[in-house]
Enzyme design. Structure first.
Site, PDB file in Angstrom:
ATOM      1  N   HIS A 188       0.734  -1.096  -0.078  1.00  0.00           N
ATOM      2  CA  HIS A 188      -0.056  -0.008  -0.030  1.00  0.00           C
ATOM      3  C   HIS A 188       0.549   1.255   0.081  1.00  0.00           C
ATOM      4  CE1 HIS A 188       0.736  -0.844   4.069  1.00  0.00           C
ATOM      5  NE2 HIS A 188       0.460   0.391   4.572  1.00  0.00           N
ATOM      6  N   ASP A 190       0.421   4.822   1.800  1.00  0.00           N
ATOM      7  CA  ASP A 190      -0.412   5.506   2.975  1.00  0.00           C
ATOM      8  C   ASP A 190      -1.131   6.497   2.370  1.00  0.00           C
ATOM      9  OD1 ASP A 190       0.904   3.973   4.821  1.00  0.00           O
ATOM     10  OD2 ASP A 190       2.325   5.276   5.225  1.00  0.00           O
ATOM     11  N   HIS A 249       4.501  -0.012   0.492  1.00  0.00           N
ATOM     12  CA  HIS A 249       5.370  -0.976   1.547  1.00  0.00           C
ATOM     13  C   HIS A 249       4.261  -1.875   1.959  1.00  0.00           C
ATOM     14  CE1 HIS A 249       3.372   2.415   3.501  1.00  0.00           C
ATOM     15  NE2 HIS A 249       3.368   1.850   4.746  1.00  0.00           N
ATOM     16  N   ARG A 302       5.710   5.252  14.731  1.00  0.00           N
ATOM     17  CA  ARG A 302       5.712   6.095  13.506  1.00  0.00           C
ATOM     18  C   ARG A 302       5.570   7.654  13.591  1.00  0.00           C
ATOM     19  NH1 ARG A 302       1.083   3.900   9.641  1.00  0.00           N
ATOM     20  NH2 ARG A 302      -0.128   5.991  10.099  1.00  0.00           N
TER      21      ARG A 302
END
Ligand code: SIN
Length: 277
Positions: A96, A98, A245, A260
């Site tokens: 995907h 983000d 990723h 993150r």
């Protein structure tokens, strides 16, 4: 200041050798921003950062995204660590980009490894610029003007045993339509392939599914992919506008925890639309 770098594969991924103080000071941030747009993924090993340092470093790269859970998002399956957002984690196992549910996706995302599983849990990254560039001309012409419907719920369509709460949360995100080819402001092009992409506008379902799958298979061939084998304290960052990723499988109860932080983007998915109108 010239950074010491080593490319990890020919198309994607570069190890940057520096130290935490230099990163946090912002002294190399302009270089880091330029490098990540060339190489897709940067790996920082031996630069340990607590949350405050990670945020400070991230702020030197651009405005930080404040997510529902705050500026530091805990990527984990553990509801105690991330009570509101842990149930998005199974979507991470599929390729995907983000925030395809937005018009302007994040520029850069950074993960900092806090707890790792004994088995699995490496993270794979694919360079969607390199994948586009390597396409045969016939495919470039075929996909040039195609548009794709993206849905958050589609990102989870291969996940078994979703709860009603998960389904309702995913459906609450508005679908978005993005071009299959991203024409960037600097003239480069990349593929917008992501598991959220469910249907090509105006194409029959079987043909649309086959073409989306073919583009995904193309973009994730080994020559476009870097696999990061995590060590505790690693900080890995990627250009979300030129990569996809996904996480490799790991046990739900492994305790895997990555912190993150994300830099807000300023380039819409259809940044180059006016160039082709
Ligand atoms: C993510 O998809 O944001 C996280 C990837 C990972 O857990 O390795």
């Amino acid at each position: 200041m010239a950074l010491k770098t080593t490319d990890l594969t020919s198309n994607i991924g570069t190890l940057v050798e520096t130290d935490t103080a230099t990163l946090v000071s912002g002294a190399v941030s302009a270089e880091i921003c330029a490098l990540i747009q060339q190489r897709g993924v940067l790996v920082l090993r031996g630069c340990p950062m607590d949350d405050a340092q990670q945020l400070q470093f991230t702020r030197t790269l651009g405005p930080v995204l404040d997510e529902k859970s705050g500026e530091v998002y805990k990527v984990t399956y553990d509801p105690r660590e991330s009570p509101d957002l842990w149930f998005y984690t199974p979507g991470n196992f599929f390729w995907h980009i983000d925030r395809t549910d937005s018009l302007v996706p994040p520029f850069l995302t950074m993960l900092n490894a806090k707890r790792l599983p004994d088995i699995g849990g490496d993270t794979e990254f694919a360079n969607t610029y390199a994948a586009y560039e390597a396409l045969p001309d016939s495919d470039k012409a075929l996909i040039d003007r195609l548009k794709v419907v993206h849905k958050v719920e589609a990102s989870f369509r291969f996940v078994p045993d979703l709860s009603d709460q998960q389904r309702a949360a995913f459906r609450a995100h508005e679908p978005k339509v993005h071009p299959l080819v991203w024409r960037h402001r600097d003239g480069r092009k990349s593929l917008i392939t992501s598991t959220s992409g469910i249907e090509i506008v105006g194409m029959r379902q079987a043909e649309s599914e086959a073409l989306l799958q073919r583009m995904m298979d193309w973009a994730t061939q080994p020559q476009f992919v870097y696999v990061h084998k995590w060590q505790l304290g690693d900080v890995v960052m990627w250009d979300n506008t030129g990569t996809m990723h996904k996480a490799q499988p790991y046990a739900k109860d492994s305790g895997r925890l990555l912190h993150r932080t994300t830099v807000i983007g300023d380039e819409p998915f259809d940044a180059g639309r006016e160039l082709v109108a």
